[in-house]
Design a protein around this motif. Structure first.
Motif, short mmCIF file in Angstrom:
data_model
loop_
_atom_site.label_atom_id
_atom_site.label_comp_id
_atom_site.label_asym_id
_atom_site.label_seq_id
_atom_site.Cartn_x
_atom_site.Cartn_y
_atom_site.Cartn_z
N ASP A 129 33.84 28.04 42.64
CA ASP A 129 34.87 28.21 41.62
C ASP A 129 35.51 29.58 41.75
OD1 ASP A 129 34.26 25.72 40.57
OD2 ASP A 129 33.42 26.48 38.69
N ARG A 130 36.72 29.71 41.27
CA ARG A 130 37.42 30.99 41.26
C ARG A 130 37.22 31.65 39.90
NH1 ARG A 130 37.12 29.16 45.83
NH2 ARG A 130 38.89 29.07 47.23
N ILE A 131 37.14 32.98 39.92
CA ILE A 131 36.92 33.74 38.69
C ILE A 131 37.81 34.97 38.73
CG2 ILE A 131 34.95 34.96 39.72
CD1 ILE A 131 33.63 34.92 36.91
N ALA A 132 38.36 35.33 37.58
CA ALA A 132 39.21 36.52 37.48
C ALA A 132 38.78 37.33 36.27
CB ALA A 132 40.68 36.13 37.34
N ILE A 133 38.67 38.65 36.47
CA ILE A 133 38.42 39.55 35.35
C ILE A 133 39.78 39.93 34.76
CG2 ILE A 133 37.61 41.83 34.64
CD1 ILE A 133 35.45 41.65 36.78
N LYS A 134 39.89 39.80 33.45
CA LYS A 134 41.13 40.12 32.76
C LYS A 134 40.85 41.14 31.67
CE LYS A 134 39.79 37.65 29.11
NZ LYS A 134 39.42 38.34 27.89
N GLY B 173 46.62 45.49 24.79
CA GLY B 173 46.78 46.19 23.53
C GLY B 173 47.00 45.23 22.38
N GLN B 174 46.80 45.74 21.19
CA GLN B 174 46.91 44.93 19.97
C GLN B 174 48.28 44.27 19.90
OE1 GLN B 174 44.22 44.62 18.30
NE2 GLN B 174 44.82 43.63 16.43
N GLY B 175 48.30 42.96 19.73
CA GLY B 175 49.53 42.22 19.56
C GLY B 175 50.26 41.88 20.85
N ALA B 176 49.75 42.31 21.99
CA ALA B 176 50.41 42.01 23.27
C ALA B 176 50.28 40.52 23.58
CB ALA B 176 49.80 42.84 24.39
N SER B 177 51.32 39.94 24.13
CA SER B 177 51.28 38.52 24.48
C SER B 177 50.85 38.30 25.93
CB SER B 177 52.64 37.88 24.24
OG SER B 177 53.62 38.50 25.04
N ASN B 178 50.67 39.37 26.67
CA ASN B 178 50.23 39.27 28.06
C ASN B 178 48.85 39.90 28.24
OD1 ASN B 178 52.65 38.08 28.71
ND2 ASN B 178 53.54 39.88 29.65
N ILE B 179 48.22 39.57 29.35
CA ILE B 179 46.95 40.17 29.74
C ILE B 179 47.12 40.74 31.15
CG2 ILE B 179 45.43 38.77 28.29
CD1 ILE B 179 44.97 36.93 30.73
N LYS B 180 46.16 41.57 31.54
CA LYS B 180 46.17 42.15 32.88
C LYS B 180 45.03 41.54 33.69
CE LYS B 180 44.74 46.36 33.22
NZ LYS B 180 44.65 47.83 33.16
N ILE B 181 45.35 41.04 34.88
CA ILE B 181 44.32 40.55 35.80
C ILE B 181 43.89 41.73 36.65
CG2 ILE B 181 43.81 38.92 37.67
CD1 ILE B 181 44.43 37.67 34.85
N ARG B 182 42.57 41.98 36.67
CA ARG B 182 42.02 43.16 37.33
C ARG B 182 41.32 42.85 38.65
NH1 ARG B 182 38.65 46.27 32.93
NH2 ARG B 182 38.98 48.00 34.35
N ALA B 183 40.75 41.66 38.77
CA ALA B 183 40.03 41.29 40.00
C ALA B 183 39.96 39.77 40.09
CB ALA B 183 38.62 41.87 39.99
N ILE B 184 39.87 39.29 41.33
CA ILE B 184 39.75 37.86 41.59
C ILE B 184 38.60 37.67 42.57
CG2 ILE B 184 40.87 35.82 42.59
CD1 ILE B 184 43.55 37.11 41.77
#
Length: 124
Positions: free
Chosen positions: A50-55, A59-70
């Motif tokens: 399976d594939r896994i990503a750390i996100k 910040g508070q109220g942000a509608s996006n996330i950051k992908i840090r590693a796959i």
């Protein structure tokens, strides 16, 4: 069985464990299974390949996330609560739509239902 995709967090009570997870080749959720049975149940569905990503949140109220590693899951050790991973991309700062993925573990995604979003998250 078809490949599944997982998004996971790396912050425990304000501490960023990302460097530890990357350096030591694993991920774990930071809760005792008995305290978070729903998370433990999700982890038990993870499989080799399976594939896994750390996100992380932006910040508070942000509608996006950051992908840090796959990475690619090598082994799931339910006894110690660790998921061993071969991290293939590290140090990413890829911003994607959150799709509600603010908690510790999200998935499994099949890559079909949200194929465009999964493609953005797991693009190599």
């Amino acid at each position: 069985m078809a490949k599944q995709y997982w998004l996971v967090g790396a912050t425990w009570e304000g501490d960023d464990l990302y460097p530890t997870f990357i350096d030591r080749g694993y991920w774990e959720m930071g809760y005792h299974d008995k305290d978070k049975l729903d998370y433990a149940e999700l982890r038990s569905k993870m499989q080799e390949g399976d594939r896994i990503a750390i996100k992380s949140m932006l910040g508070q109220g942000a509608s996006n996330i950051k992908i840090r590693a796959i990475g690619i899951i090598k082994e799931v050790d339910g006894d110690e609560g660790r998921v061993y991973v071969r991290w293939i991309l590290k140090g990413l700062r890829r911003e994607v739509q959150s799709k509600g993925c603010y908690g510790t573990i999200h998935g499994p995604y099949s890559g079909r239902a949200d194929s465009q979003w999964v493609g953005e998250v797991f693009r190599i």
